[in-house]
Design an enzyme around this catalytic site. Structure first.
Site, PDB file in Angstrom:
ATOM      1  N   HIS A  24      54.799  28.299  38.499  1.00  0.00           N
ATOM      2  CA  HIS A  24      54.590  29.655  37.983  1.00  0.00           C
ATOM      3  C   HIS A  24      55.895  30.346  37.589  1.00  0.00           C
ATOM      4  CE1 HIS A  24      50.234  30.086  38.747  1.00  0.00           C
ATOM      5  NE2 HIS A  24      50.475  29.170  39.661  1.00  0.00           N
ATOM      6  N   HIS A 111      48.243  20.252  51.655  1.00  0.00           N
ATOM      7  CA  HIS A 111      49.134  20.638  50.566  1.00  0.00           C
ATOM      8  C   HIS A 111      50.574  20.611  51.076  1.00  0.00           C
ATOM      9  CE1 HIS A 111      49.833  22.165  46.587  1.00  0.00           C
ATOM     10  NE2 HIS A 111      48.547  22.393  46.384  1.00  0.00           N
ATOM     11  N   ASP A 345      41.699  21.364  39.431  1.00  0.00           N
ATOM     12  CA  ASP A 345      40.998  20.162  38.992  1.00  0.00           C
ATOM     13  C   ASP A 345      40.095  19.647  40.106  1.00  0.00           C
ATOM     14  OD1 ASP A 345      42.237  19.181  36.288  1.00  0.00           O
ATOM     15  OD2 ASP A 345      43.961  19.785  37.485  1.00  0.00           O
TER      16      ASP A 345
END
Length: 396
Positions: A24, A111, A345
């Protein structure tokens, strides 16, 4: 290739690629050093692979809509490489950092939030930072330059989806004629005919159904990408520690969400006896050169290419970020519930196809330049004396 702390974002020895950017930030991209001078190169050579990788391609991928338009910043004039470093950037435009405010309190399960915090003492406040698949844009852009060079040599790199969840191509026979023929003939155009990027039309529908079902439950599913590299010169690979299959494994397992790598007969080959798995040499009637009969080795023996097709498979886990409430713990260790947002996704393998191709191309390009340097150096050495001729028997 130095693997010290100052080179953790650089891949390659002679064809060096350094990627930059977070998911980002303002832009992502790469700096590529070691590009041969005089190579015709424009953005049009690089954009096709980035377009294949970009998000928002279909309902099977994240709806984040980035065009991923590449810009060449340096290293070329009049569409020709100068031999100096080429800088490529892609500007981030469709950003929603507010979608990640919940990660201020909770590390997302499976993650990289927690491990980045442990390593650096801080982490990117939005998205996955450098662990995000958006980092791979630089790799894909750089590999397009390698592939432009490959076009002069006839080297072809084609990857495709071979499994989604429990649905996979039939590989019960490690050397089935249909699979061998697929590796020899499959093209990117054939791969891209389906949204799932599988060239086996008999299972495409089931693969898409599995992904759509996972998406409808705000869940995700994993898969496998298989890659073939054709017309690779012999002699590539650097024993003992930089064998070509080792470099391919290194490259593939550096891709986000990867969890497994196998080459040639792979794990299936462990079920065979040596008498079955050994690969006799024969003389190819078309080329007059030696070749193997089965290619169980996947084009590499002793860490060095033997002229056969290189083929391998890469396992991708289910995407870690899902839009479900998950019981977990906060950074302080308190029990809680993480309700992730954002656009993700449900399955990464369709978009991973060009990324696998890209890392394979970077490995082959670097190995090719290293071997070419060795051959050029060797060319000025006098022929070996007759007494040492047994060191270099004549080959077909």
């Amino acid at each position: 290739m130095s693997r010290g702390p100052t080179h953790m974002s650089t891949f390659g020895k002679l064809f060096k690629v350094t990627t930059f950017g977070e998911s980002h930030c303002r832009s992502v991209g790469c700096i590529v050093d070691g590009i041969p001078p005089g190579l015709q190169l424009t953005e049009d050579d690089i954009q096709p692979q980035l377009t294949r990788r970009r998000p928002g391609q279909s309902h099977l991928t994240t709806p984040r809509n980035e065009q991923d338009t590449v810009e060449i910043q340096s290293g070329t004039e009049f569409g020709v490489t100068l031999g100096t470093p080429v800088c490529l950037i892609v500007r981030n435009k469709d950003q929603r950092p507010h979608d990640y405010s919940e990660t201020d309190s909770y590390p997302r399960p499976s993650h990289a939030d927690y491990t980045y915090l442990l390593k650096y003492g801080l982490k990117a406040s939005s998205g996955g930072g450098r662990s995000s698949a958006r980092e791979t844009i630089g790799r894909v852009a750089a590999s397009a330059i390698a592939e432009k060079y490959f076009s002069l040599l006839g080297i072809e790199v084609v990857a495709f989806v071979s499994a989604v969840g429990p649905c996979s191509m039939d590989r019960s026979d490690t050397n089935s004629p249909s699979f061998v023929n697929l590796l020899q003939t499959v093209t990117r155009e054939q791969v891209d005919k389906s949204l799932i990027r599988c060239p086996d039309e008999s299972i495409v529908g089931e693969m898409q159904r599995i992904v759509e079902e996972a998406k409808s439950r705000s869940d995700s599913i994993g898969g496998v990408v298989t890659c073939v590299i054709r017309n690779v010169p012999t002699g590539l690979g650097e024993p003992s520690f930089d064998k070509l299959e080792a470099m391919l494994a290194h490259a593939m397992l550096s891709i986000p969400a990867t969890k497994g790598f196998e080459i040639g007969s792979g794990f299936q080959g462990t079920k065979l006896y040596g008498s079955q798995h050994n690969d006799p040499f024969v003389k190819d009637p078309k080329t007059g050169k030696l070749r193997t009969t089965q290619n169980y080795s996947g084009g590499i023996q002793g860490g060095i290419t033997n002229g056969e097709n290189i083929y391998f498979s890469v396992a991708f886990k289910p995407p870690a970020t899902i839009s479900q409430s998950q019981s977990t713990a906060s950074y302080e260790g308190d029990d809680g519930v993480l309700a992730a947002r954002g656009r993700h996704d449900p399955n990464v393998v369709p978009r991973a196809v060009p990324i696998v191709e890209s890392m394979a191309s970077l490995v082959i390009m670097d190995a090719l330049m290293i071997q070419n340097a060795r051959n050029a150096t060797k060319s000025v050495v006098p022929p070996i004396p007759e007494a040492a001729s047994r060191l270099a028997p004549k080959i077909a």
